[in-house]
Design an enzyme around this catalytic site. Structure first.
Site, short mmCIF file in Angstrom:
data_model
loop_
_atom_site.label_atom_id
_atom_site.label_comp_id
_atom_site.label_asym_id
_atom_site.label_seq_id
_atom_site.Cartn_x
_atom_site.Cartn_y
_atom_site.Cartn_z
N ARG A 1 -3.31 -6.54 13.93
CA ARG A 1 -3.90 -5.39 14.60
C ARG A 1 -5.34 -5.68 15.00
O ARG A 1 -6.12 -6.16 14.18
CB ARG A 1 -3.83 -4.15 13.71
CG ARG A 1 -2.40 -3.64 13.57
CD ARG A 1 -2.27 -2.36 12.81
NE ARG A 1 -0.90 -1.87 12.95
CZ ARG A 1 -0.26 -1.17 12.03
NH1 ARG A 1 -0.84 -0.89 10.89
NH2 ARG A 1 0.98 -0.77 12.23
N THR B 1 0.82 -1.21 0.00
CA THR B 1 0.00 0.00 0.00
C THR B 1 0.85 1.26 0.00
O THR B 1 0.39 2.32 -0.41
CB THR B 1 -0.93 0.02 1.23
OG1 THR B 1 -0.13 -0.08 2.42
CG2 THR B 1 -1.90 -1.13 1.18
N ASP C 1 4.06 12.24 6.86
CA ASP C 1 2.65 12.19 6.50
C ASP C 1 1.73 11.83 7.67
O ASP C 1 0.51 11.91 7.55
CB ASP C 1 2.41 11.25 5.31
CG ASP C 1 2.84 9.82 5.55
OD1 ASP C 1 3.35 9.52 6.66
OD2 ASP C 1 2.69 8.99 4.64
N ARG C 2 2.30 11.44 8.80
CA ARG C 2 1.47 11.08 9.95
C ARG C 2 1.58 12.14 11.04
O ARG C 2 2.50 12.94 11.06
CB ARG C 2 1.89 9.71 10.51
CG ARG C 2 1.75 8.58 9.51
CD ARG C 2 2.14 7.25 10.11
NE ARG C 2 2.08 6.21 9.10
CZ ARG C 2 1.63 4.99 9.30
NH1 ARG C 2 1.18 4.63 10.48
NH2 ARG C 2 1.62 4.10 8.32
N ASP D 1 8.50 10.13 7.17
CA ASP D 1 8.36 10.89 5.93
C ASP D 1 7.36 12.04 6.03
O ASP D 1 7.07 12.69 5.02
CB ASP D 1 7.98 9.96 4.77
CG ASP D 1 6.61 9.33 4.93
OD1 ASP D 1 6.17 9.14 6.09
OD2 ASP D 1 5.98 9.00 3.92
N GLU E 1 -7.15 8.19 8.59
CA GLU E 1 -6.96 6.80 9.00
C GLU E 1 -6.58 6.76 10.47
O GLU E 1 -5.92 7.68 10.97
CB GLU E 1 -5.86 6.13 8.18
CG GLU E 1 -6.16 6.03 6.71
CD GLU E 1 -5.07 5.30 5.94
OE1 GLU E 1 -5.39 4.75 4.88
OE2 GLU E 1 -3.91 5.30 6.39
N GLU E 2 -6.95 5.68 11.14
CA GLU E 2 -6.63 5.54 12.56
C GLU E 2 -5.12 5.45 12.81
O GLU E 2 -4.67 5.66 13.92
CB GLU E 2 -7.32 4.31 13.14
CG GLU E 2 -7.10 3.01 12.40
CD GLU E 2 -5.72 2.43 12.55
OE1 GLU E 2 -5.16 2.59 13.65
OE2 GLU E 2 -5.20 1.85 11.59
N SER E 3 -4.36 5.13 11.76
CA SER E 3 -2.91 4.98 11.89
C SER E 3 -2.21 6.34 11.80
O SER E 3 -1.17 6.47 11.17
CB SER E 3 -2.37 4.02 10.83
OG SER E 3 -2.77 4.42 9.54
N ASP F 1 6.08 11.50 11.63
CA ASP F 1 6.83 10.27 11.42
C ASP F 1 7.99 10.46 10.45
O ASP F 1 8.36 11.59 10.11
CB ASP F 1 5.90 9.17 10.92
CG ASP F 1 5.38 9.43 9.52
OD1 ASP F 1 5.24 10.62 9.16
OD2 ASP F 1 5.10 8.48 8.78
N SER G 1 8.57 5.19 5.64
CA SER G 1 7.61 5.84 6.54
C SER G 1 8.06 5.77 8.00
O SER G 1 9.09 6.31 8.36
CB SER G 1 6.22 5.23 6.34
OG SER G 1 5.26 5.94 7.08
N HIS G 2 7.30 5.09 8.83
CA HIS G 2 7.55 5.05 10.27
C HIS G 2 8.46 3.90 10.68
O HIS G 2 8.72 3.72 11.87
CB HIS G 2 6.22 4.94 11.01
CG HIS G 2 5.39 3.77 10.57
ND1 HIS G 2 4.77 3.75 9.34
CD2 HIS G 2 5.09 2.60 11.16
CE1 HIS G 2 4.11 2.60 9.22
NE2 HIS G 2 4.29 1.88 10.29
N LYS H 1 -1.80 11.85 3.03
CA LYS H 1 -1.98 12.33 4.40
C LYS H 1 -0.88 13.32 4.69
O LYS H 1 0.19 13.27 4.09
CB LYS H 1 -1.99 11.18 5.39
CG LYS H 1 -0.90 10.14 5.25
CD LYS H 1 -1.16 8.98 6.19
CE LYS H 1 -0.15 7.86 6.00
NZ LYS H 1 -0.42 7.03 4.82
N ARG I 1 8.97 -1.93 0.49
CA ARG I 1 9.76 -1.75 1.70
C ARG I 1 10.50 -3.04 2.00
O ARG I 1 9.91 -4.11 2.05
CB ARG I 1 8.87 -1.38 2.89
CG ARG I 1 8.21 -0.03 2.76
CD ARG I 1 7.38 0.27 3.99
NE ARG I 1 6.60 1.49 3.82
CZ ARG I 1 5.71 1.93 4.70
NH1 ARG I 1 5.47 1.25 5.80
NH2 ARG I 1 5.03 3.04 4.46
N LYS J 1 8.52 4.42 -3.24
CA LYS J 1 7.16 4.37 -3.78
C LYS J 1 7.00 5.45 -4.84
O LYS J 1 7.77 6.43 -4.88
CB LYS J 1 6.11 4.52 -2.69
CG LYS J 1 5.89 5.90 -2.14
CD LYS J 1 4.62 5.91 -1.26
CE LYS J 1 4.29 7.31 -0.77
NZ LYS J 1 3.00 7.36 -0.06
#
Length: 542
Positions: free
Chosen positions: A495, A17, A280-281, A278, A362-364, A276, A112-113, A375, A21, A125
């Site tokens: 999860r 997604t 985006d969070r 990159d 998103e919840e993440s 995070d 990412s994270h 995001k 990675r 990506k």
């Protein structure tokens, strides 16, 4: 001069997604990165003479990968590549620049994270011309190409100076090195009332932003300390490091523990946030209070008209399936559409492009709007600052008023990381085999009213996505979701998402883990989590 180098396929180059990675050592194998990039260039349409945005979060191997990609871009006939100084760009900044320059897309080098450093992870990506993550049609085409590739094109050239602003030429390719922050900062200034936020800081308001030694450090220093007048020291861990200072750049209560401690002290700041690897969070904290990402999305939606960019209201909102139903309740009262999508920001892209939604999340720890197709961590922080400045209340007061009006979807996520993939699959398959028999069964004091493996049909293009997570619906009151995450590189991450609606005022402030204790136990028992994973507790609770 362009060289055509012979190569052989590597197994497992299927993008997830958020791209491909793998551990750093995997990407450092000869030809590994080149194979994937050539597969990408072979599958992207109209790449000849096109503009490409290129940058990453500064993690280990970022700079070396950029040199390789520049030489391959020249060898494949691209016209221009725009690179962030030092090879740095946040993911939302890349999305914005793709749209600003009419680029064919952007390559983002990030995991990412996930942790960085020589023993950590690396990732790559591609974001398409709308600024959003590549759709499955493209990622599957890239994967298919990677499994038969036998050559790649690359220019033999000297090292390109990516640390000095300006232009270079490489075999007909124009390479432009730009400030990675300035265009993004101007975009943020156009969306929010910066003068109102400056007044907030002039009033003595105190904030801490933890950049976690990742990409948002330079952006945060510019936006918060220079443009908005926050005191020096507001941004902590603001220098991007190749190994993120040995930390885990995931903005949650576990990995941003120092920030949480600062906000928990009696003399602590009024507001805290983190982002995070990159950029985006986001994680949002008030003094001695934590805002779940689900609640954050709902509160932003409920208050959007107080913000200049959203003064005229929202077209609609969307959330990923595991995200709590808090924003659904806001949408119902605002009489606007609310869409439930699979996890992955690309699923919001069609809705945003079609003008069906304005905000999504998103919840993440991901929240965003129609200003980009990703995001955007700093956007969410600025939204909260603007809201705090307008309302003149604390984070806790805003949350309490929101829960009083809409009810509180008490919510938690339990992560079991690095689970043996076969055992995780066995757990999920066992649950799937019982979906037809679970509805109508009691679950503690609740009743299972529906059970399914979530599937989604895109209302814009009609595409269908299956197997996105198992849902146990307990009426309008509660819900349990089981899902395997694809963001790690070792084993599987299981999860569990548990939520329950609370409307009794005397219980609105209660601790989520205590409020949900019975459902947490039942969720583990009904799926046999301890039996299948060999774990008696999750690794991360948020």
């Amino acid at each position: 001069m362009t060289e055509t180098c012979r190569t052989q396929p590597f197994s497992g180059q299927r993008p997830g997604t958020s791209g491909l990675r793998k551990p750093v050592k995997t990407f450092m194998q000869p030809h590994y990165l080149e194979n994937f990039v050539q597969s990408l260039f072979d599958c992207v349409k109209e790449i000849e003479g096109a503009t490409l945005i290129l940058g990453g979060d500064g993690r280990y191997h970022n700079r070396e990968a950029i040199q390789t990609i520049l030489r391959m871009a020249a060898g494949n006939g691209l016209g221009r590549v725009i690179v962030g100084k030092g090879g740095l760009f946040s993911t939302p900044a890349v999305s914005a620049l793709i749209r600003q320059h009419g680029a064919v897309g952007g390559i983002i080098l990030s995991a990412s994270h996930n942790p960085g450093g020589p023993g950590g992870d690396f990732g790559i990506k591609f974001n398409t011309a709308n600024g959003g993550p590549a759709p499955e049609t493209l990622t599957e085409a890239v994967y298919a190409r990677s499994q038969v590739i036998d050559r790649y094109h690359i220019v033999s050239a000297n090292h390109v100076d990516i640390d000095t602003l300006g232009e270079h030429r490489l075999n007909g390719l124009a390479i432009e090195i730009i400030d990675p922050v300035s265009d993004y900062a101007r975009l943020m200034e156009s969306l929010f009332d910066f003068e109102r936020i400056r007044g907030l800081f002039r009033s003595g308001f105190r904030m801490r932003f933890d950049a976690m030694h990742a990409i948002t450090g330079p952006y945060a220093h510019t936006l918060f300390e220079r443009m908005l007048g926050a005191p020096e020291g507001t941004v902590i861990h603001g220098t991007p490091l190749a190994d993120f200072g040995g930390g885990h750049p995931d903005p949650n209560l576990t990995h941003a523990a120092e920030l949480v401690r600062q906000l928990s002290r009696p003399e602590g700041p009024d507001f805290g946030a983190a982002s995070d690897g990159d950029g985006d969070r986001n994680m949002i904290l008030g003094h001695r209070c934590f805002v779940t990402p689900s609640d954050s999305l709902a509160i932003l939606a409920a208050n959007a008209t107080r913000i200049p960019a959203y003064h005229d209201g929202l077209h609609g909102v969307a959330r990923s399936m595991p995200t709590s139903r808090a924003v659904d309740r806001v949408a119902q009262k605002l009489d606007i559409p609310c869409y439930e999508t699979p996890t992955g920001w690309k699923f919001f892209g069609n809705l945003l492009d079609a003008g069906r939604i304005t905000l999504c999340g998103e919840e993440s720890f991901g929240t965003g709007s129609d200003h980009v197709r990703e995001k955007d961590g700093l956007w969410a922080v600025l939204f909260w600052l603007n809201l705090l400045a307008v309302r003149g209340q604390s984070v806790a007061e805003i949350m309490t008023e929101h829960w009083t009006r809409f009810g509180r979807d008490v919510y938690t996520r339990h992560d079991y990381e690095g689970v043996d993939s076969a055992r995780a699959d066995t757990l999920m398959n066992a649950l799937r085999s019982r979906l037809d028999t679970l509805p109508g069964q009691p679950l503690g004091r609740h009743l299972i009213t529906a059970a399914d493996d979530f599937a989604y049909t895109d209302p814009v293009d009609g595409s269908h996505t299956q197997g996105q997570g198992i849902r146990l619906i307990l009426g309008e009151e509660a819900r349990i979701v089981y899902r395997l995450s694809g963001t790690g590189t070792q084993g599987a991450t299981l999860r569990l998402y548990i939520e329950r609606l609370e409307t009794r005022r005397e219980y609105l402030q209660a601790d989520a883990q205590r409020q949900l204790a019975d459902l947490i136990t039942l969720a583990g028992e009904i799926a046999g989590v301890a039996q299948h994973t060999g774990r008696d507790a999750p690794d991360v609770i948020t």
